[in-house]
Motif scaffolding. Structure first.
Motif, PDB file in Angstrom:
ATOM      1  N   GLN A  87     -30.192  15.322 -20.442  1.00 24.40           N
ATOM      2  CA  GLN A  87     -29.810  13.925 -21.143  1.00 24.40           C
ATOM      3  C   GLN A  87     -29.247  13.988 -22.231  1.00 24.40           C
ATOM      4  O   GLN A  87     -28.162  13.140 -22.762  1.00 24.40           O
ATOM      5  N   ARG A  88     -29.493  14.287 -23.364  1.00 19.86           N
ATOM      6  CA  ARG A  88     -28.489  14.419 -24.250  1.00 19.86           C
ATOM      7  C   ARG A  88     -27.342  14.899 -24.463  1.00 19.86           C
ATOM      8  O   ARG A  88     -26.368  14.201 -24.864  1.00 19.86           O
ATOM      9  N   LEU A  89     -27.056  15.922 -23.824  1.00 21.73           N
ATOM     10  CA  LEU A  89     -26.022  16.368 -22.764  1.00 21.73           C
ATOM     11  C   LEU A  89     -25.080  14.564 -22.408  1.00 21.73           C
ATOM     12  O   LEU A  89     -23.933  15.134 -22.510  1.00 21.73           O
ATOM     13  N   LEU A  90     -25.337  14.220 -21.430  1.00 22.67           N
ATOM     14  CA  LEU A  90     -25.128  13.564 -20.697  1.00 22.67           C
ATOM     15  C   LEU A  90     -24.508  12.493 -21.702  1.00 22.67           C
ATOM     16  O   LEU A  90     -23.596  11.369 -21.143  1.00 22.67           O
ATOM     17  N   SER A  91     -25.067  12.459 -22.480  1.00 20.91           N
ATOM     18  CA  SER A  91     -24.905  11.184 -23.494  1.00 20.91           C
ATOM     19  C   SER A  91     -23.926  11.267 -24.654  1.00 20.91           C
ATOM     20  O   SER A  91     -23.660  10.485 -25.877  1.00 20.91           O
ATOM     21  N   GLY A  92     -23.943  12.606 -24.496  1.00 20.84           N
ATOM     22  CA  GLY A  92     -22.752  13.197 -25.917  1.00 20.84           C
ATOM     23  C   GLY A  92     -23.396  13.607 -27.416  1.00 20.84           C
ATOM     24  O   GLY A  92     -22.663  13.717 -28.402  1.00 20.84           O
ATOM     25  N   GLU A 106     -30.201  14.751 -10.999  1.00 23.62           N
ATOM     26  CA  GLU A 106     -29.476  14.921  -9.098  1.00 23.62           C
ATOM     27  C   GLU A 106     -28.174  13.730  -9.153  1.00 23.62           C
ATOM     28  O   GLU A 106     -28.517  12.640  -8.893  1.00 23.62           O
ATOM     29  N   ASP A 107     -26.868  14.399  -9.122  1.00 21.33           N
ATOM     30  CA  ASP A 107     -25.947  13.898  -9.642  1.00 21.33           C
ATOM     31  C   ASP A 107     -24.988  14.665  -9.530  1.00 21.33           C
ATOM     32  O   ASP A 107     -24.592  15.844  -9.565  1.00 21.33           O
ATOM     33  N   GLU A 108     -23.832  13.916  -8.302  1.00 20.85           N
ATOM     34  CA  GLU A 108     -22.759  14.837  -7.984  1.00 20.85           C
ATOM     35  C   GLU A 108     -21.596  15.703  -8.932  1.00 20.85           C
ATOM     36  O   GLU A 108     -20.830  15.660  -8.176  1.00 20.85           O
ATOM     37  N   ASP A 109     -21.262  13.803  -9.875  1.00 22.33           N
ATOM     38  CA  ASP A 109     -20.137  13.714 -10.586  1.00 22.33           C
ATOM     39  C   ASP A 109     -20.705  14.265 -11.807  1.00 22.33           C
ATOM     40  O   ASP A 109     -20.577  13.210 -12.745  1.00 22.33           O
ATOM     41  N   LEU A 110     -21.079  15.240 -12.540  1.00 20.23           N
ATOM     42  CA  LEU A 110     -21.875  15.543 -13.539  1.00 20.23           C
ATOM     43  C   LEU A 110     -20.276  15.961 -14.767  1.00 20.23           C
ATOM     44  O   LEU A 110     -20.099  17.226 -13.823  1.00 20.23           O
ATOM     45  N   PRO A 111     -20.262  15.369 -15.736  1.00 23.23           N
ATOM     46  CA  PRO A 111     -19.145  15.986 -16.911  1.00 23.23           C
ATOM     47  C   PRO A 111     -19.001  16.902 -17.475  1.00 23.23           C
ATOM     48  O   PRO A 111     -19.531  17.270 -18.700  1.00 23.23           O
ATOM     49  N   LEU A 112     -20.125  18.185 -16.606  1.00 23.45           N
ATOM     50  CA  LEU A 112     -20.238  19.495 -17.346  1.00 23.45           C
ATOM     51  C   LEU A 112     -20.115  20.667 -17.097  1.00 23.45           C
ATOM     52  O   LEU A 112     -19.964  20.491 -15.239  1.00 23.45           O
ATOM     53  N   GLN A 113     -20.471  21.817 -17.584  1.00 26.83           N
ATOM     54  CA  GLN A 113     -20.051  23.646 -17.303  1.00 26.83           C
ATOM     55  C   GLN A 113     -21.026  24.345 -17.634  1.00 26.83           C
ATOM     56  O   GLN A 113     -21.689  24.297 -18.339  1.00 26.83           O
ATOM     57  N   ALA A 114     -20.905  24.745 -16.932  1.00 18.81           N
ATOM     58  CA  ALA A 114     -21.797  26.594 -17.098  1.00 18.81           C
ATOM     59  C   ALA A 114     -21.330  27.305 -18.144  1.00 18.81           C
ATOM     60  O   ALA A 114     -19.918  27.705 -17.594  1.00 18.81           O
ATOM     61  N   VAL A 115     -22.164  27.658 -18.780  1.00 16.78           N
ATOM     62  CA  VAL A 115     -21.047  29.784 -19.737  1.00 16.78           C
ATOM     63  C   VAL A 115     -21.744  30.217 -18.859  1.00 16.78           C
ATOM     64  O   VAL A 115     -21.070  31.037 -18.328  1.00 16.78           O
TER      65      VAL A 115
END
Length: 448
Positions: A87-92, A106-115
């Motif tokens: 949640q903190r990642l998605l909220s910036g 459960e969201d198909e379009d998350l603005p996130l990536q794994a390192v």
């Protein structure tokens, strides 16, 4: 002013006037190229870890030391756990987070990536033997044996809570446990205290075996650890889990912790970032993860981590490139901040050199043209007077006016300052002025 000093200032003035157009043109190209330069890495970077005193916080502290060695500040943010971290990642609120596999929203379009994935952290279920109806030779080994027990499954927002509910749901026990209020949202130190006090029957922890809290639980003689007899089956059904073995004595050989081999299931811990994170920060995270692997790993094979496997997200292309090829030649021989600066400016330096080298090659011819122009500008005026001399019926007054001009020319030419390398053209000019003057004097004498 002495002539040599006048010559010096004249040359400086000419050089500046010749170079100004090239400098302005270079500035224009520099501005255009600057639009394509990657922004500088941030001086501060935030990482969501986990609860105070937990394994994620300890990992974050080691990462912060690695960042500091490279001249960057890593700000650690304590959270309730993996679910809270997402949640903190998605909220910036944070730039990166340590997260547990299997907890992805459960969201198909998350603005996130794994390192990279950095560890396996097993699920420990500690229970009080006196609260479980087992014979002396039996142990808690299956999820259905938790039926009817009060179990602390981790606080709200923790990865432990999400994992335990997923396992109970897989075993068909979740609805029953929820209906009977048997699942308690406690984790960490609070769950351990309740379990040791006998107020609950079992407690779940997702934690490194050598974490201080885990060592305290393992050394408590009134508690036992659930031995997952079907660990490999659970790992097959839930791909984000891995069946692992915690071998006898591996946590503490002197105290023989644990007392027997224990079969466990372990989700992976990995680093997730927002899509807009600077690639230099990705490199620093990977370097921190590599340095952290120098510690003894109690449940995973050596050199297994950091890895590009066991993540719920798409791997960052920068992470793939860096982990595959390692640091470039600049990063191996220069401080990280300097290597990053040179790397960023490479896109600027190469096109600027391609543009500025030809421009600077044009500067010397332009300078020569400016010096010669100082000499040749007199010839235009001499040509007009020479045309007058070629006419047979030129009025005497015009010849006298031209003679006055030529005499003025001689004085002005004598005051003209040119470098020594142009003295041949300079003295030719003076000879030509003298020649025109003598012709005018002859015509005037003849006309008089």
């Amino acid at each position: 002013m002495p002539r040599n000093l006048r010559l010096f200032f004249a040359l400086i003035s000419d050089s500046i006037r010749v170079l100004i157009p090239f400098i302005l043109l270079g500035a224009v190209f520099f501005y255009i190229a600057w639009q394509f330069v990657e922004p500088a890495p941030p001086s501060r970077f935030s990482l969501a870890t986990g609860g105070s005193g937990g394994a994620y916080e300890q990992t974050g502290q080691r990462y912060a030391e690695s960042f500091a060695d490279s001249g960057f500040e890593l700000e650690l943010v304590n959270t309730a756990g993996s679910v809270d971290n997402w949640q903190r990642l998605l909220s910036g609120e944070v730039d990166a987070a340590l997260v547990q596999s299997g907890t992805l929203p459960e969201d198909e379009d998350l603005p996130l990536q794994a390192v990279v994935s950095v560890a396996l952290e097993p699920l420990f279920v500690f229970y009080r033997p006196d609260a479980v109806n087992l014979s002396d030779t039996q142990e808690l080994a299956r999820l259905d044996q938790l039926s009817g027990l009060k179990v602390a499954i981790g606080g709200e927002g923790s990865g432990t809570r999400k994992l335990v509910t997923a396992l109970l749901d897989e075993a068909g026990l979740l609805d029953i446990a929820l209906d009977n209020d048997l699942l308690l949202e406690h984790g960490g130190q609070q769950a351990m205290a309740l379990l040791q006090a006998g107020e609950i029957d079992a407690a779940a922890f997702v934690m490194a075996p050598d974490a201080p809290l885990m060592m305290e639980l393992l050394s408590d003689p009134s508690l036992q650890v659930m031995n997952f007899s079907r660990a490999q089956a659970l790992a097959r059904r839930l791909p984000y889990l891995t069946g692992v073995t915690l071998y006898q004595g591996v946590v503490d050989l002197n105290a023989n912790l644990p007392a027997t081999d224990i079969q466990l299931i372990a989700p992976a811990t990995y680093i997730a970032i927002r899509n807009d994170v600077h690639r230099s920060m990705v490199q620093l995270l990977i370097e921190a993860a590599k340095q952290d692997q120098s510690r003894i790993n109690l449940i995973a094979d050596n050199n297994r981590f950091p890895s590009l496997e066991q993540t719920d997200l798409t791997i960052s292309s920068d992470a793939e490139y860096y982990l595959d090829r390692g640091p470039n030649i600049l990063q191996r021989h220069l401080p990280f901040w300097l290597a990053s600066l040179v790397d960023r400016l490479a896109i600027l330096i190469i096109p600027l050199l391609a543009i500025m080298i030809p421009l600077m090659r044009m500067a010397p011819p332009a300078f020569r043209w400016r010096i010669r122009r100082r000499i040749y500008r007199w010839y235009k005026k001499l040509r007009i007077i020479d045309d007058d001399l070629a006419k047979p019926d030129v009025p005497l007054t015009l010849l006298q006016s031209d003679l006055e001009l030529v005499r003025n020319f001689e004085n002005d030419v004598a005051d003209t300052v040119v470098p020594l390398s142009y003295m041949e053209e300079f003295y030719n000019l003076r000879l030509h002025v003298a020649y025109i003057r003598s012709r005018l004097e002859e015509r005037i004498a003849a006309a008089s």
